[in-house]
Enzyme design. Structure first.
Site, PDB file in Angstrom:
ATOM      1  N   TYR A  17     100.428  72.246  96.212  1.00  0.00           N
ATOM      2  CA  TYR A  17     100.278  73.274  95.178  1.00  0.00           C
ATOM      3  C   TYR A  17     100.021  72.659  93.811  1.00  0.00           C
ATOM      4  O   TYR A  17     100.150  71.446  93.638  1.00  0.00           O
ATOM      5  CB  TYR A  17     101.529  74.171  95.126  1.00  0.00           C
ATOM      6  CG  TYR A  17     102.700  73.558  94.392  1.00  0.00           C
ATOM      7  CD1 TYR A  17     103.485  72.574  94.983  1.00  0.00           C
ATOM      8  CD2 TYR A  17     103.018  73.950  93.089  1.00  0.00           C
ATOM      9  CE1 TYR A  17     104.564  72.012  94.310  1.00  0.00           C
ATOM     10  CE2 TYR A  17     104.097  73.388  92.402  1.00  0.00           C
ATOM     11  CZ  TYR A  17     104.862  72.413  93.029  1.00  0.00           C
ATOM     12  OH  TYR A  17     105.916  71.860  92.346  1.00  0.00           O
ATOM     13  N   LEU A  24     106.030  62.030  90.789  1.00  0.00           N
ATOM     14  CA  LEU A  24     104.758  62.743  90.681  1.00  0.00           C
ATOM     15  C   LEU A  24     104.009  62.235  89.445  1.00  0.00           C
ATOM     16  O   LEU A  24     104.617  62.062  88.386  1.00  0.00           O
ATOM     17  CB  LEU A  24     105.019  64.247  90.544  1.00  0.00           C
ATOM     18  CG  LEU A  24     103.752  65.095  90.536  1.00  0.00           C
ATOM     19  CD1 LEU A  24     103.181  65.218  91.947  1.00  0.00           C
ATOM     20  CD2 LEU A  24     104.020  66.479  89.968  1.00  0.00           C
ATOM     21  N   HIS A  81     104.685  71.097 115.803  1.00  0.00           N
ATOM     22  CA  HIS A  81     104.892  70.251 114.634  1.00  0.00           C
ATOM     23  C   HIS A  81     103.622  69.513 114.223  1.00  0.00           C
ATOM     24  O   HIS A  81     103.279  69.461 113.049  1.00  0.00           O
ATOM     25  CB  HIS A  81     106.023  69.238 114.881  1.00  0.00           C
ATOM     26  CG  HIS A  81     107.389  69.828 114.726  1.00  0.00           C
ATOM     27  ND1 HIS A  81     107.878  70.780 115.586  1.00  0.00           N
ATOM     28  CD2 HIS A  81     108.354  69.613 113.801  1.00  0.00           C
ATOM     29  CE1 HIS A  81     109.100  71.121 115.195  1.00  0.00           C
ATOM     30  NE2 HIS A  81     109.414  70.430 114.116  1.00  0.00           N
ATOM     31  N   ARG A 111      94.208  66.468  91.180  1.00  0.00           N
ATOM     32  CA  ARG A 111      95.474  66.120  91.844  1.00  0.00           C
ATOM     33  C   ARG A 111      95.674  66.978  93.098  1.00  0.00           C
ATOM     34  O   ARG A 111      96.204  66.507  94.108  1.00  0.00           O
ATOM     35  CB  ARG A 111      96.650  66.294  90.878  1.00  0.00           C
ATOM     36  CG  ARG A 111      97.961  65.779  91.467  1.00  0.00           C
ATOM     37  CD  ARG A 111      99.090  65.769  90.457  1.00  0.00           C
ATOM     38  NE  ARG A 111      99.409  67.112  89.989  1.00  0.00           N
ATOM     39  CZ  ARG A 111     100.297  67.390  89.038  1.00  0.00           C
ATOM     40  NH1 ARG A 111     100.951  66.411  88.438  1.00  0.00           N
ATOM     41  NH2 ARG A 111     100.530  68.634  88.655  1.00  0.00           N
ATOM     42  N   ARG A 161     103.237  77.804 116.502  1.00  0.00           N
ATOM     43  CA  ARG A 161     104.100  76.768 115.937  1.00  0.00           C
ATOM     44  C   ARG A 161     104.236  75.512 116.803  1.00  0.00           C
ATOM     45  O   ARG A 161     104.866  75.532 117.850  1.00  0.00           O
ATOM     46  CB  ARG A 161     105.490  77.359 115.675  1.00  0.00           C
ATOM     47  CG  ARG A 161     106.402  76.427 114.895  1.00  0.00           C
ATOM     48  CD  ARG A 161     107.763  77.061 114.622  1.00  0.00           C
ATOM     49  NE  ARG A 161     108.604  76.153 113.854  1.00  0.00           N
ATOM     50  CZ  ARG A 161     109.303  75.149 114.372  1.00  0.00           C
ATOM     51  NH1 ARG A 161     109.269  74.927 115.676  1.00  0.00           N
ATOM     52  NH2 ARG A 161     110.026  74.363 113.604  1.00  0.00           N
ATOM     53  N   GLU A 213     112.755  60.717  88.107  1.00  0.00           N
ATOM     54  CA  GLU A 213     112.160  61.793  87.306  1.00  0.00           C
ATOM     55  C   GLU A 213     113.083  62.998  87.327  1.00  0.00           C
ATOM     56  O   GLU A 213     114.129  62.962  87.973  1.00  0.00           O
ATOM     57  CB  GLU A 213     110.755  62.153  87.821  1.00  0.00           C
ATOM     58  CG  GLU A 213     110.739  62.663  89.249  1.00  0.00           C
ATOM     59  CD  GLU A 213     109.345  63.018  89.757  1.00  0.00           C
ATOM     60  OE1 GLU A 213     108.440  63.264  88.958  1.00  0.00           O
ATOM     61  OE2 GLU A 213     109.193  63.072  90.997  1.00  0.00           O
ATOM     62  N   LYS A 223     102.178  66.476  95.650  1.00  0.00           N
ATOM     63  CA  LYS A 223     102.749  67.724  95.119  1.00  0.00           C
ATOM     64  C   LYS A 223     102.816  68.733  96.272  1.00  0.00           C
ATOM     65  O   LYS A 223     101.986  69.632  96.396  1.00  0.00           O
ATOM     66  CB  LYS A 223     101.914  68.252  93.943  1.00  0.00           C
ATOM     67  CG  LYS A 223     102.695  69.225  93.054  1.00  0.00           C
ATOM     68  CD  LYS A 223     102.087  69.314  91.681  1.00  0.00           C
ATOM     69  CE  LYS A 223     102.687  70.395  90.812  1.00  0.00           C
ATOM     70  NZ  LYS A 223     104.100  70.245  90.489  1.00  0.00           N
TER      71      LYS A 223
HETATM   72  N1  PDD Z   1     106.371  70.715  88.255  1.00  0.00           N
HETATM   73  N2  PDD Z   1     107.704  65.822  88.514  1.00  0.00           N
HETATM   74  C1  PDD Z   1     107.956  66.851  89.345  1.00  0.00           C
HETATM   75  C2  PDD Z   1     108.867  66.630  90.497  1.00  0.00           C
HETATM   76  C3  PDD Z   1     107.360  68.099  89.118  1.00  0.00           C
HETATM   77  O1  PDD Z   1     107.589  69.118  89.952  1.00  0.00           O
HETATM   78  C4  PDD Z   1     106.515  68.278  87.989  1.00  0.00           C
HETATM   79  C5  PDD Z   1     105.830  69.584  87.689  1.00  0.00           C
HETATM   80  C6  PDD Z   1     106.298  67.182  87.138  1.00  0.00           C
HETATM   81  C7  PDD Z   1     105.397  67.266  85.924  1.00  0.00           C
HETATM   82  O2  PDD Z   1     104.040  67.403  86.296  1.00  0.00           O
HETATM   83  P1  PDD Z   1     102.974  68.152  85.379  1.00  0.00           P
HETATM   84  O3  PDD Z   1     103.041  67.512  84.048  1.00  0.00           O
HETATM   85  O4  PDD Z   1     101.685  67.903  86.063  1.00  0.00           O
HETATM   86  O5  PDD Z   1     103.359  69.612  85.330  1.00  0.00           O
HETATM   87  C8  PDD Z   1     106.891  65.973  87.439  1.00  0.00           C
HETATM   88  C9  PDD Z   1     105.733  71.996  88.092  1.00  0.00           C
HETATM   89  C10 PDD Z   1     105.604  72.411  86.685  1.00  0.00           C
HETATM   90  C11 PDD Z   1     106.452  73.019  88.948  1.00  0.00           C
HETATM   91  O6  PDD Z   1     106.699  72.703  90.100  1.00  0.00           O
HETATM   92  O7  PDD Z   1     106.730  74.119  88.487  1.00  0.00           O
END
Ligand code: PDD
Length: 281
Positions: free
Chosen positions: A30, A199, A99, A49, A97, A175, A143
Protein backbone atom coordinates in the site's frame (compact mmCIF):
# COMPACT_ATOMS: atom_id res chain seq x y z
CA UNK A 1 -15.91 7.96 -5.60
CA UNK A 2 -13.39 5.19 -5.16
CA UNK A 3 -11.09 3.47 -7.61
CA UNK A 4 -11.35 -0.31 -8.08
CA UNK A 5 -8.74 -1.46 -10.60
CA UNK A 6 -9.46 0.85 -13.56
CA UNK A 7 -13.00 1.72 -12.60
CA UNK A 8 -14.28 4.76 -10.72
CA UNK A 9 -17.44 4.07 -8.75
CA UNK A 10 -19.39 4.95 -5.63
CA UNK A 11 -17.96 3.37 -2.51
CA UNK A 12 -21.19 1.44 -1.87
CA UNK A 13 -21.00 -0.16 -5.30
CA UNK A 14 -17.50 -1.55 -4.76
CA UNK A 15 -17.24 -5.20 -3.79
CA UNK A 16 -14.21 -6.88 -2.24
CA UNK A 17 -14.33 -10.67 -2.29
CA UNK A 18 -14.06 -12.51 1.07
CA UNK A 19 -11.25 -14.57 -0.48
CA UNK A 20 -9.17 -11.58 -1.49
CA UNK A 21 -5.65 -12.48 -0.38
CA UNK A 22 -5.15 -9.02 1.10
CA UNK A 23 -8.07 -9.70 3.41
CA UNK A 24 -6.99 -13.25 4.32
CA UNK A 25 -3.18 -13.07 4.31
CA UNK A 26 -2.31 -9.40 4.24
CA UNK A 27 -0.84 -10.40 0.87
CA UNK A 28 -0.43 -6.97 -0.65
CA UNK A 29 1.20 -3.56 -0.52
CA UNK A 30 0.00 0.00 0.00
CA UNK A 31 0.82 3.71 -0.06
CA UNK A 32 -0.52 6.78 1.68
CA UNK A 33 -0.10 9.92 -0.41
CA UNK A 34 -0.64 13.48 0.82
CA UNK A 35 -2.73 16.00 -1.07
CA UNK A 36 -2.11 19.68 -0.36
CA UNK A 37 -4.34 22.30 -2.03
CA UNK A 38 -5.66 19.70 -4.45
CA UNK A 39 -2.17 18.66 -5.61
CA UNK A 40 -0.61 15.27 -4.85
CA UNK A 41 2.64 15.62 -2.88
CA UNK A 42 5.64 13.46 -3.93
CA UNK A 43 3.43 11.35 -6.20
CA UNK A 44 6.36 10.00 -8.20
CA UNK A 45 8.21 8.81 -5.08
CA UNK A 46 5.12 7.05 -3.75
CA UNK A 47 4.18 5.22 -6.94
CA UNK A 48 7.81 4.17 -7.48
CA UNK A 49 7.89 2.74 -3.95
CA UNK A 50 4.54 1.01 -4.62
CA UNK A 51 6.12 -0.62 -7.65
CA UNK A 52 9.24 -1.61 -5.68
CA UNK A 53 7.19 -3.10 -2.82
CA UNK A 54 5.14 -5.07 -5.38
CA UNK A 55 8.30 -6.34 -7.05
CA UNK A 56 9.74 -7.47 -3.71
CA UNK A 57 6.72 -9.71 -3.07
CA UNK A 58 6.53 -10.83 -6.75
CA UNK A 59 3.19 -9.12 -7.17
CA UNK A 60 2.36 -7.97 -10.70
CA UNK A 61 0.87 -4.48 -10.92
CA UNK A 62 -2.69 -4.74 -12.29
CA UNK A 63 -1.80 -2.17 -14.98
CA UNK A 64 1.09 0.19 -15.80
CA UNK A 65 2.37 2.57 -13.12
CA UNK A 66 1.81 5.69 -15.25
CA UNK A 67 -1.88 4.79 -15.56
CA UNK A 68 -2.10 4.13 -11.81
CA UNK A 69 -0.61 7.58 -11.07
CA UNK A 70 -3.00 9.20 -13.57
CA UNK A 71 -6.01 7.43 -12.03
CA UNK A 72 -4.99 8.47 -8.51
CA UNK A 73 -4.82 12.10 -9.62
CA UNK A 74 -8.24 11.73 -11.26
CA UNK A 75 -9.59 10.28 -8.04
CA UNK A 76 -8.55 13.45 -6.23
CA UNK A 77 -10.24 15.58 -8.88
CA UNK A 78 -13.42 13.53 -9.00
CA UNK A 79 -13.80 13.86 -5.24
CA UNK A 80 -12.89 17.55 -5.22
CA UNK A 81 -10.32 16.79 -2.50
CA UNK A 82 -8.25 19.77 -1.42
CA UNK A 83 -6.43 18.57 1.69
CA UNK A 84 -6.10 14.97 2.80
CA UNK A 85 -4.84 11.62 1.63
CA UNK A 86 -5.05 9.04 -1.06
CA UNK A 87 -4.89 5.50 0.31
CA UNK A 88 -4.03 2.94 -2.37
CA UNK A 89 -3.45 -0.76 -1.96
CA UNK A 90 -2.78 -3.64 -4.31
CA UNK A 91 -3.45 -7.21 -3.24
CA UNK A 92 -2.54 -10.45 -4.98
CA UNK A 93 -6.21 -10.90 -5.78
CA UNK A 94 -8.97 -13.42 -5.27
CA UNK A 95 -8.34 -17.17 -5.13
CA UNK A 96 -9.26 -20.23 -3.12
CA UNK A 97 -7.24 -20.13 0.10
CA UNK A 98 -3.78 -21.66 -0.27
CA UNK A 99 -0.65 -20.17 1.29
CA UNK A 100 1.52 -20.24 -1.85
CA UNK A 101 0.82 -17.95 -4.81
CA UNK A 102 -2.30 -19.29 -6.59
CA UNK A 103 -1.79 -20.30 -10.22
CA UNK A 104 -3.89 -17.77 -12.03
CA UNK A 105 -4.86 -14.71 -10.10
CA UNK A 106 -5.24 -11.04 -11.00
CA UNK A 107 -4.05 -8.40 -8.56
CA UNK A 108 -6.67 -6.01 -7.21
CA UNK A 109 -6.11 -2.27 -6.76
CA UNK A 110 -8.31 -0.24 -4.46
CA UNK A 111 -7.91 3.47 -3.77
CA UNK A 112 -9.94 6.10 -1.99
CA UNK A 113 -9.42 9.60 -0.67
CA UNK A 114 -9.97 11.03 2.76
CA UNK A 115 -10.12 14.65 3.86
CA UNK A 116 -7.60 15.50 6.60
CA UNK A 117 -6.33 18.71 8.11
CA UNK A 118 -2.60 19.16 8.55
CA UNK A 119 -1.23 18.04 11.97
CA UNK A 120 -0.53 21.64 13.04
CA UNK A 121 -0.87 21.20 16.80
CA UNK A 122 1.49 18.24 16.88
CA UNK A 123 4.10 19.76 14.60
CA UNK A 124 3.97 23.05 16.51
CA UNK A 125 4.18 21.76 20.09
CA UNK A 126 5.81 18.36 19.57
CA UNK A 127 4.63 14.94 20.66
CA UNK A 128 5.37 12.43 23.40
CA UNK A 129 6.53 8.93 22.45
CA UNK A 130 7.12 5.61 24.15
CA UNK A 131 9.86 3.10 23.50
CA UNK A 132 8.98 -0.45 22.52
CA UNK A 133 10.82 -3.48 21.18
CA UNK A 134 10.63 -3.79 17.38
CA UNK A 135 8.97 -7.20 17.01
CA UNK A 136 8.48 -6.97 13.24
CA UNK A 137 9.91 -9.23 10.56
CA UNK A 138 13.15 -8.58 8.65
CA UNK A 139 11.57 -7.03 5.54
CA UNK A 140 10.39 -3.73 6.93
CA UNK A 141 11.54 -2.12 3.66
CA UNK A 142 8.38 -3.51 2.04
CA UNK A 143 5.32 -1.34 2.61
CA UNK A 144 3.14 -4.40 3.10
CA UNK A 145 -0.39 -4.67 4.43
CA UNK A 146 0.89 -6.68 7.41
CA UNK A 147 0.79 -3.96 10.02
CA UNK A 148 -0.14 -5.89 13.15
CA UNK A 149 3.12 -5.20 15.06
CA UNK A 150 2.82 -1.51 14.11
CA UNK A 151 -0.82 -1.49 15.21
CA UNK A 152 0.10 -3.04 18.57
CA UNK A 153 2.97 -0.58 19.08
CA UNK A 154 0.75 2.42 18.25
CA UNK A 155 -1.97 1.13 20.55
CA UNK A 156 0.56 0.84 23.39
CA UNK A 157 1.58 4.45 22.72
CA UNK A 158 -2.05 5.53 22.81
CA UNK A 159 -2.60 3.66 26.07
CA UNK A 160 0.20 5.74 27.57
CA UNK A 161 -1.26 8.98 26.21
CA UNK A 162 1.47 9.23 23.55
CA UNK A 163 1.35 9.79 19.79
CA UNK A 164 4.11 7.49 18.63
CA UNK A 165 5.97 4.34 19.60
CA UNK A 166 9.67 4.44 18.79
CA UNK A 167 10.86 0.91 18.12
CA UNK A 168 14.26 -0.64 18.82
CA UNK A 169 15.86 -4.00 18.10
CA UNK A 170 17.81 -4.63 21.25
CA UNK A 171 19.61 -1.35 21.93
CA UNK A 172 19.38 -0.10 18.32
CA UNK A 173 16.60 2.33 17.38
CA UNK A 174 14.96 1.39 14.08
CA UNK A 175 11.94 3.63 13.39
CA UNK A 176 8.54 4.68 14.68
CA UNK A 177 5.41 2.55 14.31
CA UNK A 178 4.45 4.76 11.34
CA UNK A 179 7.36 7.23 11.10
CA UNK A 180 11.11 7.49 10.56
CA UNK A 181 13.14 8.72 13.55
CA UNK A 182 16.04 11.21 13.71
CA UNK A 183 18.26 12.66 16.39
CA UNK A 184 20.18 15.93 16.22
CA UNK A 185 23.50 16.01 18.01
CA UNK A 186 25.54 19.22 17.75
CA UNK A 187 23.85 20.09 14.42
CA UNK A 188 24.50 16.64 12.92
CA UNK A 189 21.46 14.62 11.87
CA UNK A 190 21.54 10.89 12.57
CA UNK A 191 19.00 8.40 11.24
CA UNK A 192 18.86 4.65 10.64
CA UNK A 193 20.36 3.67 7.25
CA UNK A 194 18.15 2.38 4.48
CA UNK A 195 18.13 -1.39 4.65
CA UNK A 196 15.68 -4.23 5.32
CA UNK A 197 14.96 -3.04 8.87
CA UNK A 198 13.14 0.22 8.10
CA UNK A 199 10.86 1.74 5.49
CA UNK A 200 12.53 4.13 3.08
CA UNK A 201 10.19 7.00 3.91
CA UNK A 202 9.34 9.42 1.14
CA UNK A 203 9.34 12.23 3.70
CA UNK A 204 12.75 10.95 4.90
CA UNK A 205 14.19 11.32 1.38
CA UNK A 206 12.95 14.92 1.19
CA UNK A 207 14.09 15.85 4.69
CA UNK A 208 17.62 14.49 4.23
CA UNK A 209 17.88 16.36 0.94
CA UNK A 210 16.73 19.59 2.64
CA UNK A 211 19.15 18.98 5.51
CA UNK A 212 22.09 18.63 3.12
CA UNK A 213 20.97 21.65 1.08
CA UNK A 214 20.89 23.68 4.29
CA UNK A 215 24.48 22.71 5.08
CA UNK A 216 23.80 20.11 7.78
CA UNK A 217 25.84 16.94 8.03
CA UNK A 218 23.67 13.84 7.68
CA UNK A 219 24.88 10.54 9.09
CA UNK A 220 22.81 7.53 8.04
CA UNK A 221 23.91 5.31 10.89
CA UNK A 222 21.86 3.59 13.54
CA UNK A 223 21.90 5.06 17.04
CA UNK A 224 21.13 3.50 20.40
CA UNK A 225 18.25 3.98 22.80
CA UNK A 226 20.64 5.76 25.21
CA UNK A 227 21.81 8.13 22.48
CA UNK A 228 18.17 8.83 21.64
CA UNK A 229 17.33 9.73 25.22
CA UNK A 230 20.42 11.87 25.74
CA UNK A 231 20.36 13.87 22.51
CA UNK A 232 19.52 17.56 21.96
CA UNK A 233 16.62 17.08 19.55
CA UNK A 234 14.45 14.23 18.27
CA UNK A 235 11.98 14.40 15.45
CA UNK A 236 9.96 11.96 13.37
CA UNK A 237 8.72 12.20 9.79
CA UNK A 238 5.91 10.70 7.75
CA UNK A 239 3.34 11.57 5.13
CA UNK A 240 0.77 11.99 7.91
CA UNK A 241 2.86 13.67 10.64
CA UNK A 242 5.13 15.65 8.29
CA UNK A 243 8.15 16.78 10.38
CA UNK A 244 7.20 16.46 14.00
CA UNK A 245 9.31 17.22 17.09
CA UNK A 246 9.40 14.59 19.85
CA UNK A 247 9.71 16.38 23.19
CA UNK A 248 9.40 13.48 25.61
CA UNK A 249 10.17 9.76 25.39
CA UNK A 250 8.79 7.58 28.19
CA UNK A 251 9.65 9.73 31.23
CA UNK A 252 12.64 11.51 29.69
CA UNK A 253 12.40 15.08 28.43
CA UNK A 254 14.34 15.61 25.20
CA UNK A 255 16.63 18.63 25.34
CA UNK A 256 14.74 21.34 27.21
CA UNK A 257 11.41 19.67 26.48
CA UNK A 258 10.61 22.05 23.62
CA UNK A 259 10.82 21.58 19.82
CA UNK A 260 14.42 22.09 18.70
CA UNK A 261 15.80 24.78 16.41
CA UNK A 262 17.09 22.37 13.76
CA UNK A 263 13.68 20.71 13.59
CA UNK A 264 12.12 24.15 13.16
CA UNK A 265 14.53 24.90 10.29
CA UNK A 266 13.47 21.73 8.48
CA UNK A 267 9.80 22.48 9.08
CA UNK A 268 10.26 25.86 7.41
CA UNK A 269 12.03 24.31 4.44
CA UNK A 270 9.22 21.74 4.23
CA UNK A 271 6.66 24.57 3.98
CA UNK A 272 8.55 25.85 0.93
CA UNK A 273 8.39 22.40 -0.64
CA UNK A 274 4.64 22.23 -0.11
CA UNK A 275 4.14 25.75 -1.47
CA UNK A 276 6.29 24.89 -4.49
CA UNK A 277 4.35 21.67 -5.02
CA UNK A 278 1.03 23.51 -4.87
CA UNK A 279 2.32 25.85 -7.56
CA UNK A 280 2.70 22.91 -9.96
CA UNK A 281 -0.80 22.26 -11.12
N1 PDD B 1 3.35 5.26 7.26
N2 PDD B 1 8.03 3.91 8.68
C1 PDD B 1 6.86 3.25 8.75
C2 PDD B 1 6.83 1.94 9.46
C3 PDD B 1 5.71 3.79 8.17
O1 PDD B 1 4.55 3.13 8.22
C4 PDD B 1 5.78 5.05 7.52
C5 PDD B 1 4.59 5.69 6.86
C6 PDD B 1 7.02 5.72 7.49
C7 PDD B 1 7.20 7.06 6.81
O2 PDD B 1 7.08 6.94 5.40
P1 PDD B 1 6.56 8.14 4.49
O3 PDD B 1 7.42 9.31 4.80
O4 PDD B 1 6.77 7.65 3.11
O5 PDD B 1 5.11 8.39 4.83
C8 PDD B 1 8.12 5.11 8.06
C9 PDD B 1 2.15 5.75 6.63
C10 PDD B 1 1.99 7.21 6.73
C11 PDD B 1 0.96 4.99 7.16
O6 PDD B 1 1.05 3.77 7.21
O7 PDD B 1 -0.06 5.59 7.48
Amino acid sequence: MILLNRGFMERDDAIVDIEDRGYQFGDGVYELIRVYDGVCFEMEGHVQRLKLSSLKIELALPYPLEDIARNLKQLVEKNGLLNGYIYVQITRGVAQRVHHFPGSVSSVLVAYVQHAERPVEKTKHGIHAILTEDIRWKRCDIKSLNLLPNVLAKQLAKKHGCDEAIMHRGSTVSEGSSTNVYIVERNVIYTHPINNLILNGITRIGVLQMARENGFRVVEEAFTVNELLETDEVFVTSTALEICPVIQIDHTLIGNGKPGLVTRTFQQAFEHRIAFNSGIN
